[in-house]
Design a protein around this motif. Structure first.
Motif, PDB file in Angstrom:
ATOM      1  N   SER A  35       2.708  -0.424   1.102  1.00  0.00           N
ATOM      2  CA  SER A  35       3.107   0.626   0.284  1.00  0.00           C
ATOM      3  C   SER A  35       3.063   0.307  -1.403  1.00  0.00           C
ATOM      4  CB  SER A  35       4.436   1.293   0.567  1.00  0.00           C
ATOM      5  OG  SER A  35       5.475   0.469   0.279  1.00  0.00           O
ATOM      6  N   LEU A  36       3.463  -0.939  -1.619  1.00  0.00           N
ATOM      7  CA  LEU A  36       3.527  -1.374  -3.054  1.00  0.00           C
ATOM      8  C   LEU A  36       2.048  -1.484  -3.445  1.00  0.00           C
ATOM      9  CD1 LEU A  36       4.505  -3.046  -5.199  1.00  0.00           C
ATOM     10  CD2 LEU A  36       4.142  -5.292  -3.934  1.00  0.00           C
ATOM     11  N   LEU A  37       1.241  -2.043  -2.629  1.00  0.00           N
ATOM     12  CA  LEU A  37      -0.298  -2.006  -3.109  1.00  0.00           C
ATOM     13  C   LEU A  37      -0.941  -0.625  -2.926  1.00  0.00           C
ATOM     14  CD1 LEU A  37      -1.638  -5.185  -1.069  1.00  0.00           C
ATOM     15  CD2 LEU A  37      -1.180  -4.927  -3.509  1.00  0.00           C
ATOM     16  N   TYR A  38      -0.363   0.371  -2.106  1.00  0.00           N
ATOM     17  CA  TYR A  38      -0.882   1.630  -2.418  1.00  0.00           C
ATOM     18  C   TYR A  38      -0.604   2.386  -3.544  1.00  0.00           C
ATOM     19  CZ  TYR A  38      -1.891   6.181  -0.184  1.00  0.00           C
ATOM     20  OH  TYR A  38      -2.495   7.451  -0.035  1.00  0.00           O
ATOM     21  N   ALA A  39       0.771   2.105  -3.847  1.00  0.00           N
ATOM     22  CA  ALA A  39       1.225   2.719  -5.139  1.00  0.00           C
ATOM     23  C   ALA A  39       0.424   2.124  -6.291  1.00  0.00           C
ATOM     24  CB  ALA A  39       2.688   2.428  -5.223  1.00  0.00           C
ATOM     25  N   LEU A  40       0.184   0.841  -6.171  1.00  0.00           N
ATOM     26  CA  LEU A  40      -0.322   0.177  -7.507  1.00  0.00           C
ATOM     27  C   LEU A  40      -1.948   0.703  -7.484  1.00  0.00           C
ATOM     28  CD1 LEU A  40      -0.056  -2.116  -9.629  1.00  0.00           C
ATOM     29  CD2 LEU A  40      -1.222  -3.404  -7.815  1.00  0.00           C
ATOM     30  N   ASN A  41      -2.529   0.805  -6.404  1.00  0.00           N
ATOM     31  CA  ASN A  41      -4.063   1.694  -6.480  1.00  0.00           C
ATOM     32  C   ASN A  41      -3.904   2.937  -6.697  1.00  0.00           C
ATOM     33  OD1 ASN A  41      -6.292  -0.171  -5.241  1.00  0.00           O
ATOM     34  ND2 ASN A  41      -4.608  -0.968  -4.252  1.00  0.00           N
ATOM     35  N   GLU A  42      -3.008   3.777  -6.501  1.00  0.00           N
ATOM     36  CA  GLU A  42      -2.786   5.189  -7.042  1.00  0.00           C
ATOM     37  C   GLU A  42      -2.535   5.101  -8.366  1.00  0.00           C
ATOM     38  OE1 GLU A  42       0.746   6.454  -5.027  1.00  0.00           O
ATOM     39  OE2 GLU A  42      -0.323   8.695  -4.694  1.00  0.00           O
ATOM     40  N   ARG A  43      -1.795   4.537  -8.827  1.00  0.00           N
ATOM     41  CA  ARG A  43      -1.757   4.165 -10.394  1.00  0.00           C
ATOM     42  C   ARG A  43      -2.895   4.113 -11.215  1.00  0.00           C
ATOM     43  NH1 ARG A  43       2.545   0.568 -13.504  1.00  0.00           N
ATOM     44  NH2 ARG A  43       4.494   2.013 -13.364  1.00  0.00           N
ATOM     45  N   TYR A  44      -3.771   3.109 -10.585  1.00  0.00           N
ATOM     46  CA  TYR A  44      -4.672   2.785 -11.174  1.00  0.00           C
ATOM     47  C   TYR A  44      -6.068   3.941 -11.038  1.00  0.00           C
ATOM     48  CZ  TYR A  44      -9.394   0.262 -11.570  1.00  0.00           C
ATOM     49  OH  TYR A  44     -10.562  -0.215 -11.878  1.00  0.00           O
TER      50      TYR A  44
END
Lengths: 214, 214
Positions: free
Chosen positions: A68-77
């Motif tokens: 979910s951390l990586l998910y949120a990061l990709n979402e931001r990007y």
DNA sequence: ACCTGAACACCGTTCAAGT
DNA sequence: ACCTGAACACCGTTCAAGT
């Protein structure tokens, strides 16, 4: 806006105090740093927490798991990229098809090139996740922006605008990714970018109802 | 043939007895099965070994680490795809550009669609690895095949065949991947496939020196 | 030549305890 | 409301011992 992620990937809570917001930022920043410095398979929760200056437990207050951390990061990007594309599209309403295509390819390519190390790292990090929802939300957002732009073109209209537009985006997104995954010289890359523009343009001309009617 | 992988990813040894060859096959087969049934993040060496009916230690006789197992799997898969494309290209020497493009897109798309679950799983599994060498080897192999084909076209020649060819492949590879990562209906997918062919063809016509000279 | 599986260092995730 | 870090189950990898 981004679609709501699958439950197991959504953040646990939003920060309510300034301190917490800073913690969150530090975690995101640390994630990128570890990703760039050590690579995906050395990206551990311990390392991220250490680099962010917090304990592992803190991370787990905001994210239910590592994915979910990586998910949120990709979402931001992707939010940032989508916003840039949207802005470009709005700026070209009423222009010629050639101007539109040029601007679209340039904006997308530029957005991805700005921090190419981050782009590459995120392309890779996205693999772990159930990222279909993410990609779909991004695609639909851009889709809406480019459809509206193309519909306003001063020099052509399409029998099946929806299909033409989807194809166009699949080709641009796909090609950019393919180029980023290879190790090409800067000049070769620039050449392909320009050829891609040519290609999209000749496709739109061929698909233009206007031209067929002439 | 595939380029030699980075040292840390190359197989430890080749099987010398029939029993060992069977073990290796079982390991590959088990890897695909676990990948499909459980996903990348549940693909553990223990699970693969168990499914293959061997002990973990056995796996490590053939592969120095988990990554090298996925590397070898992708290598095998890309070899098959490359071979199919090469065969298609050889069969179209001397044909028209339109026939070539049609055959190329069809062959590549078909090769990827044949076992689309495997294709998707491998696209994802490839992220973990240092897979540039793999992709580069594949790209160059296909590159040589398509360049030779295009050079023999009966109805056009190009000022910069190398660039045109590289662009064409980046677009085809990229678009196919993009489409596979999205969740489109079968008919939408078929439509994009046909549009992609149209697009490549109109690009080649635009880039053709022959036509420019007319 | 090939296979086994207990052993070790490390990872993701939790939760009782703190401010 | 937010943070800590020891504890637990599990993972990748090794290696002495077996056939």
């Amino acid at each position: 806006m981004a679609a709501t992620p699958p439950a197991h990937l959504s953040p646990r809570k939003k920060p309510r105090q300034a301190r917490a917001a800073m913690t969150l930022d530090a975690i995101f920043e640390a994630t990128i740093q570890v990703l760039l410095a050590e690579g995906l398979h050395r990206l551990t929760t311990t390392r991220v927490a250490e680099r962010a200056g917090v304990s592992v437990g803190t991370m787990y207050q905001y994210f239910p798991n590592k994915q979910s951390l990586l998910y949120a990061l990709n979402e931001r990007y992707l939010d940032i990229v989508a916003e840039k594309v949207e802005k470009t599209c709005r700026g070209k309403h009423g222009a010629t098809t050639a101007e539109m295509v040029q601007a679209l390819v340039d904006a997308y390519w530029q957005a991805k090139t700005e921090r190419r190390d981050v782009t590459r790292a995120l392309y890779r990090s996205a693999v772990e996740l159930d990222n279909e929802a993410l990609i779909e939300a991004f695609a639909q957002r851009v889709d809406a922006a480019t459809i509206a732009m193309l519909a306003s073109a001063s020099d052509g209209s399409y029998v099946d605008l929806h299909l033409v537009n989807t194809t166009l985006l699949a080709v641009i997104f796909g090609t950019v990714r393919n180029v980023f995954e290879r190790n090409l010289t800067a000049s070769m890359e620039a050449d392909i970018r320009s050829q891609l523009t040519t290609m999209c343009l000749s496709y739109l001309k061929a698909a233009s109802a206007d031209r067929a009617a002439r």
